[in-house]
Design a protein around this motif. Structure first.
Motif, PDB file in Angstrom:
ATOM      1  N   TYR A 160      -8.568  11.978   3.069  1.00  8.96           N
ATOM      2  CA  TYR A 160      -8.699  10.407   3.166  1.00  8.96           C
ATOM      3  C   TYR A 160      -9.517  10.087   4.500  1.00  8.96           C
ATOM      4  O   TYR A 160     -10.466   8.933   4.417  1.00  8.96           O
ATOM      5  N   LYS A 210     -11.985  11.757   5.778  1.00 11.66           N
ATOM      6  CA  LYS A 210     -13.512  12.170   5.294  1.00 11.66           C
ATOM      7  C   LYS A 210     -13.966  11.231   4.525  1.00 11.66           C
ATOM      8  O   LYS A 210     -15.364  10.978   4.598  1.00 11.66           O
ATOM      9  N   TYR A 211     -13.364  10.954   3.394  1.00 11.00           N
ATOM     10  CA  TYR A 211     -13.855  10.238   2.568  1.00 11.00           C
ATOM     11  C   TYR A 211     -13.792   8.518   2.315  1.00 11.00           C
ATOM     12  O   TYR A 211     -14.456   7.718   1.719  1.00 11.00           O
ATOM     13  N   ARG A 237     -13.927   5.687  -0.541  1.00 12.98           N
ATOM     14  CA  ARG A 237     -14.453   6.298  -1.754  1.00 12.98           C
ATOM     15  C   ARG A 237     -13.469   7.160  -2.504  1.00 12.98           C
ATOM     16  O   ARG A 237     -13.726   7.754  -3.440  1.00 12.98           O
ATOM     17  N   VAL A 238     -12.236   7.182  -1.963  1.00 16.95           N
ATOM     18  CA  VAL A 238     -11.219   8.062  -2.552  1.00 16.95           C
ATOM     19  C   VAL A 238      -9.838   6.958  -2.656  1.00 16.95           C
ATOM     20  O   VAL A 238      -9.657   6.439  -1.577  1.00 16.95           O
ATOM     21  N   GLU A 286     -12.118  18.999  -2.481  1.00 20.88           N
ATOM     22  CA  GLU A 286     -13.189  18.356  -1.964  1.00 20.88           C
ATOM     23  C   GLU A 286     -14.523  18.660  -2.847  1.00 20.88           C
ATOM     24  O   GLU A 286     -15.482  17.753  -2.857  1.00 20.88           O
ATOM     25  N   ILE A 344     -14.405  16.237  -5.480  1.00 22.28           N
ATOM     26  CA  ILE A 344     -14.777  14.805  -5.295  1.00 22.28           C
ATOM     27  C   ILE A 344     -16.055  14.694  -4.930  1.00 22.28           C
ATOM     28  O   ILE A 344     -16.852  13.582  -5.543  1.00 22.28           O
ATOM     29  N   ASP A 345     -16.820  15.622  -4.227  1.00 20.87           N
ATOM     30  CA  ASP A 345     -18.338  15.458  -4.107  1.00 20.87           C
ATOM     31  C   ASP A 345     -19.136  15.397  -5.614  1.00 20.87           C
ATOM     32  O   ASP A 345     -19.902  14.845  -5.750  1.00 20.87           O
ATOM     33  N   LEU A 374     -18.362  12.063  -7.224  1.00 22.65           N
ATOM     34  CA  LEU A 374     -19.071  11.017  -6.337  1.00 22.65           C
ATOM     35  C   LEU A 374     -20.570  10.972  -6.918  1.00 22.65           C
ATOM     36  O   LEU A 374     -21.146  10.225  -6.884  1.00 22.65           O
TER      37      LEU A 374
END
Length: 287
Positions: free
Chosen positions: A64, A66-67, A70-71, A126, A129-130, A133
């Motif tokens: 949380y 880090k992003y 966006r999350v 992760e 997530i990348d 995104l």
């Protein structure tokens, strides 16, 4: 895959949840509209699962951070929550999770992927997530048209906290005794060990002594908490625990006590653990 039965380490998570630990959300899913550039996922967990708390307290906060915005995420506690458990199984089946792997927690659903276990989630989340995104984001998984799930009625079980000191001379004899009871009752007896060699556990035990009006025994003395009953010392544990297990099983079992409720003097309901794919109803905790 691991079934938590007699845990000799890592029980700080157990203590924290028993003293009233709460998750971010208890509902299934909010009303939400997909937004570009946002990745949403659901984490299914059980409040009695140490691997879940390891992921939720030590790994996911770094994600949380880090992003940022966006999350977005929701946590669904399946402990004594049949509807939440059925939704988790329905999603896993609809997304092709092999049957032997279904029902374990922690389980994280992101897009069309299901990550299961305390190792799989940090290893893959992760990267996914990348990926999502880069595709413009992904919404929570749809709960429409999920396959029908029939949850078996759980068999009764007795959960107890075992406070022990591994350096105490009675440790080996106590361990053998508890293993013997576990073999006798199978999933009907679920001891959770707490090492009183650390200060947090000692503080929790001191609060229990105070709440129950029990005098603290000599340092290192093993104790077993079953519902509101505290057995002190190896002799009392060996003499009384088997009979108490039988009594509670006959009454439908008893769950780990909520220590906040215990100290406050409020009712601690007897309950079986979360239903799982087995007839025993014991939750499967994935490492």
């Amino acid at each position: 895959m691991k079934k938590s039965r007699f845990l000799l380490a890592g029980l700080a998570a157990i203590l924290s949840l028993l003293w009233g630990w709460t998750a971010r959300a208890q509902g299934i899913l909010p009303d939400a509209t997909a937004e570009p550039g946002v990745v949403r996922f659901i984490l299914f967990y059980s409040e009695t699962c140490p691997h879940c708390h390891e992921v939720m307290e030590n790994y996911l906060p770094t994600v949380y951070e880090k992003y940022g915005d966006r999350v977005e995420y929701q946590y669904v506690n399946i402990h004594n929550n049949v509807e939440g458990y059925k939704i988790m199984l329905g999603l896993e089946r609809s997304l092709g999770v092999p049957e032997p792997d279904q029902g374990g927690v922690p389980a994280l659903v992101i897009g069309d992927q299901v990550l299961i276990g305390g190792a799989d989630i940090p290893a893959r989340l992760e990267g996914l997530i990348d990926q999502y995104l880069a595709q413009g984001g992904v919404d929570y998984p749809s709960l429409e048209n999920l396959p029908t799930v029939v949850v078996p009625t759980p068999a009764p079980s007795v959960q107890v906290l075992v406070f022990l000191d591994q350096a105490d001379p009675s440790f080996q004899e106590l361990s053998i005794f508890l293993v013997t009871i576990s073999q006798q009752y199978g999933s009907g007896f679920q001891p959770y060990a707490v090492d009183i060699g650390n200060s947090e556990a000692l503080q929790s035990l001191a609060r229990i002594h105070e709440a129950l009006g029990a005098a603290p025994p000599a340092a290192g003395t093993p104790e077993v908490l079953i519902d509101r009953r505290l057995l002190v010392g190896l002799d009392q544990i060996k003499a009384e625990l088997p009979g108490l297990v039988n009594d509670y099983l006959a009454r439908g079992g008893v769950a780990l006590p909520n220590l906040d409720a215990l100290v406050a003097g409020t009712a601690v309901p007897a309950a079986s653990p979360t239903p799982a794919p087995e007839a025993s109803g014991q939750a499967i905790y994935m490492a």
